[in-house]
Write a protein that holds these residues in place. Structure first.
Motif, mmCIF file in Angstrom:
data_model
loop_
_atom_site.group_PDB
_atom_site.id
_atom_site.type_symbol
_atom_site.label_atom_id
_atom_site.label_comp_id
_atom_site.label_asym_id
_atom_site.label_seq_id
_atom_site.Cartn_x
_atom_site.Cartn_y
_atom_site.Cartn_z
ATOM 1 N N LEU A 1 -7.818 2.988 -2.392
ATOM 2 C CA LEU A 1 -8.540 2.851 -1.118
ATOM 3 C C LEU A 1 -9.014 4.190 -0.570
ATOM 4 O O LEU A 1 -9.942 4.238 0.241
ATOM 5 C CB LEU A 1 -7.643 2.176 -0.067
ATOM 6 C CG LEU A 1 -7.150 0.766 -0.386
ATOM 7 C CD1 LEU A 1 -6.299 0.235 0.758
ATOM 8 C CD2 LEU A 1 -8.321 -0.180 -0.658
ATOM 9 N N ALA A 2 -8.341 5.267 -0.957
ATOM 10 C CA ALA A 2 -8.740 6.587 -0.473
ATOM 11 C C ALA A 2 -8.263 7.640 -1.449
ATOM 12 O O ALA A 2 -7.224 7.466 -2.102
ATOM 13 C CB ALA A 2 -8.133 6.857 0.904
ATOM 14 N N ASN A 3 -9.039 8.712 -1.564
ATOM 15 C CA ASN A 3 -8.645 9.808 -2.444
ATOM 16 C C ASN A 3 -9.192 11.108 -1.883
ATOM 17 O O ASN A 3 -10.402 11.300 -1.832
ATOM 18 C CB ASN A 3 -9.180 9.562 -3.857
ATOM 19 C CG ASN A 3 -8.695 10.613 -4.841
ATOM 20 O OD1 ASN A 3 -7.498 10.888 -4.891
ATOM 21 N ND2 ASN A 3 -9.602 11.198 -5.584
ATOM 22 N N GLN A 4 -8.300 11.972 -1.415
ATOM 23 C CA GLN A 4 -8.697 13.247 -0.815
ATOM 24 C C GLN A 4 -8.105 14.374 -1.645
ATOM 25 O O GLN A 4 -6.955 14.309 -2.071
ATOM 26 C CB GLN A 4 -8.161 13.340 0.631
ATOM 27 C CG GLN A 4 -8.726 12.292 1.572
ATOM 28 C CD GLN A 4 -10.133 12.632 2.027
ATOM 29 O OE1 GLN A 4 -10.500 13.805 2.156
ATOM 30 N NE2 GLN A 4 -10.938 11.619 2.270
ATOM 31 N N ARG B 1 -8.201 7.613 7.386
ATOM 32 C CA ARG B 1 -9.542 7.286 7.922
ATOM 33 C C ARG B 1 -10.422 6.699 6.833
ATOM 34 O O ARG B 1 -11.102 5.692 7.027
ATOM 35 C CB ARG B 1 -10.203 8.552 8.484
ATOM 36 C CG ARG B 1 -9.950 8.797 9.960
ATOM 37 C CD ARG B 1 -10.980 9.777 10.543
ATOM 38 N NE ARG B 1 -11.102 11.000 9.778
ATOM 39 C CZ ARG B 1 -10.303 12.072 9.916
ATOM 40 N NH1 ARG B 1 -9.329 12.061 10.809
ATOM 41 N NH2 ARG B 1 -10.469 13.153 9.169
ATOM 42 N N GLU B 2 -10.400 7.342 5.653
ATOM 43 C CA GLU B 2 -11.231 6.866 4.535
ATOM 44 C C GLU B 2 -10.879 5.414 4.174
ATOM 45 O O GLU B 2 -11.764 4.613 3.883
ATOM 46 C CB GLU B 2 -11.041 7.782 3.310
ATOM 47 C CG GLU B 2 -11.949 7.411 2.136
ATOM 48 C CD GLU B 2 -11.597 8.157 0.849
ATOM 49 O OE1 GLU B 2 -10.858 9.169 0.897
ATOM 50 O OE2 GLU B 2 -12.083 7.701 -0.211
ATOM 51 N N ALA B 3 -9.579 5.101 4.200
ATOM 52 C CA ALA B 3 -9.141 3.753 3.839
ATOM 53 C C ALA B 3 -9.260 2.788 5.016
ATOM 54 O O ALA B 3 -9.017 1.585 4.864
ATOM 55 C CB ALA B 3 -7.696 3.793 3.361
ATOM 56 N N ASN B 4 -9.605 3.338 6.172
ATOM 57 C CA ASN B 4 -9.693 2.526 7.392
ATOM 58 C C ASN B 4 -8.348 1.863 7.714
ATOM 59 O O ASN B 4 -8.285 0.673 8.008
ATOM 60 C CB ASN B 4 -10.802 1.477 7.218
ATOM 61 C CG ASN B 4 -11.420 1.103 8.544
ATOM 62 O OD1 ASN B 4 -11.079 1.702 9.572
ATOM 63 N ND2 ASN B 4 -12.296 0.114 8.541
ATOM 64 N N ARG C 1 0.836 -1.197 0.000
ATOM 65 C CA ARG C 1 0.000 0.000 0.000
ATOM 66 C C ARG C 1 0.872 1.248 0.000
ATOM 67 O O ARG C 1 1.800 1.365 0.794
ATOM 68 C CB ARG C 1 -0.887 0.058 1.241
ATOM 69 C CG ARG C 1 -2.052 -0.875 1.157
ATOM 70 C CD ARG C 1 -2.964 -0.717 2.333
ATOM 71 N NE ARG C 1 -3.559 -2.016 2.591
ATOM 72 C CZ ARG C 1 -3.146 -2.842 3.545
ATOM 73 N NH1 ARG C 1 -2.182 -2.481 4.358
ATOM 74 N NH2 ARG C 1 -3.715 -4.010 3.696
ATOM 75 N N ALA D 1 -7.370 10.714 4.631
ATOM 76 C CA ALA D 1 -7.189 9.598 3.688
ATOM 77 C C ALA D 1 -7.032 8.273 4.446
ATOM 78 O O ALA D 1 -7.595 7.259 4.046
ATOM 79 C CB ALA D 1 -5.973 9.852 2.796
ATOM 80 N N ALA E 1 -3.754 10.275 -1.561
ATOM 81 C CA ALA E 1 -4.483 9.033 -1.857
ATOM 82 C C ALA E 1 -3.727 7.830 -1.312
ATOM 83 O O ALA E 1 -2.534 7.912 -1.023
ATOM 84 C CB ALA E 1 -4.672 8.887 -3.366
ATOM 85 N N TYR F 1 -3.116 3.824 -2.485
ATOM 86 C CA TYR F 1 -3.328 2.815 -3.514
ATOM 87 C C TYR F 1 -2.786 1.472 -3.034
ATOM 88 O O TYR F 1 -1.664 1.386 -2.538
ATOM 89 C CB TYR F 1 -2.626 3.224 -4.821
ATOM 90 C CG TYR F 1 -3.069 2.376 -5.992
ATOM 91 C CD1 TYR F 1 -4.156 2.759 -6.770
ATOM 92 C CD2 TYR F 1 -2.431 1.177 -6.304
ATOM 93 C CE1 TYR F 1 -4.600 1.977 -7.830
ATOM 94 C CE2 TYR F 1 -2.858 0.385 -7.354
ATOM 95 C CZ TYR F 1 -3.945 0.795 -8.112
ATOM 96 O OH TYR F 1 -4.381 0.013 -9.156
#
Ligand code: KG4
Ligand code: ZN
Length: 337
Positions: A25-28, A64-67, A2, A62, A16, A18
């Protein structure tokens, strides 16, 4: 594996994550457009300071978004150039510092390689080789791409970049910075062929571009025809058609020259709908395909940097502590992967 991607080359803070298997997994994204609007263009010092304010909260968002937590990240990719030196240094410093603290490699990414590889984020990615048309606010380039990192410059703009030309004409038409997307919207109401603008450098062989003459042509057209709403829309139509035609003609030439079948378009201007329609039709006629990213990945973003970083992490992981950026950095200097 990752990778955390950090983009701060201009007026967008993009972060982000990836994952090699699971994908994005996340994109801010935080855009500074409002900050610079009053000045009619990007003010470098304001851009750097705003990146400083936004970068850490966006990285936290990001994750947090991807956990995920920091220990789940295996590498940090940051844009090292080309771009504004102060803005680049913010992302590079934070990227290097995090990589050191997390004990993972940091990877400097070339911003235009990020753009070039952005269609790889989509479900139907292009296969090598292909011709890439890179069209952003700072670059207009045709590149022969035979593999990741195997880039040969076929032609480029000798003056303004396509996006820069869009923004300058938009300004003359009274639109705010960056005017490219708004000029395109205005052009939808324009009458085709009321004005005809030149297709620069298409009457001679070669793959270079020039857009500064179009600016003068547009300025003169505005001066001698007034600037009521319909006239502005008609001028926007003529300008967009001229740029789109010129780009299409040169792409077709580049495909003929290389013998490659497929075309990739990337960078902010590849979000342009008229251009997409034209290229799809042209490539369909040739029995081949044009590839581009979804709209949000055409303009600057962290996802493309995370992706390019993941690709490069395998071959060139480095643990240096020094932070260096390259405001100017030819794409063809990149090593193959
Ligand atoms: O790739 P990008 O976000 O930033 C750079 O790396 O420069 O490109 C920004 C450029 C701006 O000049 C903007 O006006 C242009 O892309 N742009 C467009 C459109 N969307 C963005 N130009 C024409 N039509 C659009 N729809
Ligand atoms: Zn860009």
């Amino acid at each position: 594996m990752r990778v955390l991607g950090i983009e701060t080359s201009c007026d967008e803070t993009g972060i982000a994550v990836y994952d090699k298997q699971a994908g994005l997994l996340a994109n801010q994204l935080y855009s500074q457009i409002k900050l610079h609007a009053d000045y009619g263009g990007v003010v470098p010092e304001l851009a750097s300071r705003d990146h400083v304010r936004k970068i850490v909260p966006l990285i936290q968002a990001a994750l947090r978004e991807a956990n995920l937590s920091a220990t789940d990240i295996n590498g940090v990719a940051y844009t090292a150039g080309p771009g504004l030196v102060g803005a680049l240094l913010v992302g590079a410093t934070v990227g290097r510092a995090l990589a050191f603290a997390w004990n993972v490699p940091a990877v400097p990414v070339h911003h235009m390689e990020g753009h070039l590889l952005s269609p790889m984020l989509e479900d139907n990615p292009p296969a090598f080789p292909f011709v890439a048309l890179l069209i952003s606010g700072g670059h207009t380039q045709l590149i022969s791409v035979t593999d990741i990192g195997k880039y040969e410059l076929l032609g480029e703009s000798i003056d303004d970049a396509a996006g820069e030309a869009f923004d300058k004409i938009a300004k003359l038409l009274g639109l705010d910075y960056p005017g490219g997307p708004m000029l395109s919207k205005m052009a939808q109401h324009g009458v085709t062929n009321r004005f005809t603008f030149p297709r620069p450098m298409t009457d001679r062989p070669g793959l270079d571009f020039s857009f500064s003459g179009l600016k003068t042509f547009a300025a003169n057209t505005i001066r001698s025809n007034g600037s009521d709403d319909q006239t502005c829309a008609d001028i926007a139509r003529a300008f967009e058609d001229a740029v789109v035609d010129t780009l299409a003609i040169k792409c077709e030439r580049a495909l003929e020259k290389t013998g490659f079948k497929n075309l990739v378009m990337a960078g902010g201007v590849s979000a342009n709908r008229t251009l997409r329609t034209k290229m799809v039709a042209m490539m369909h006629k040739r029995g081949a395909e044009v590839f581009y990213a979804r709209l949000q990945f055409c303009t600057d973003n962290g996802a493309m940097i995370a992706y390019a970083g993941m690709v490069r992490l395998k071959s060139s992981a480095d643990q240096e502590l020094s932070v260096s950026v390259r405001p100017r950095w030819p794409l063809a200097e990149l090593p193959a992967v």
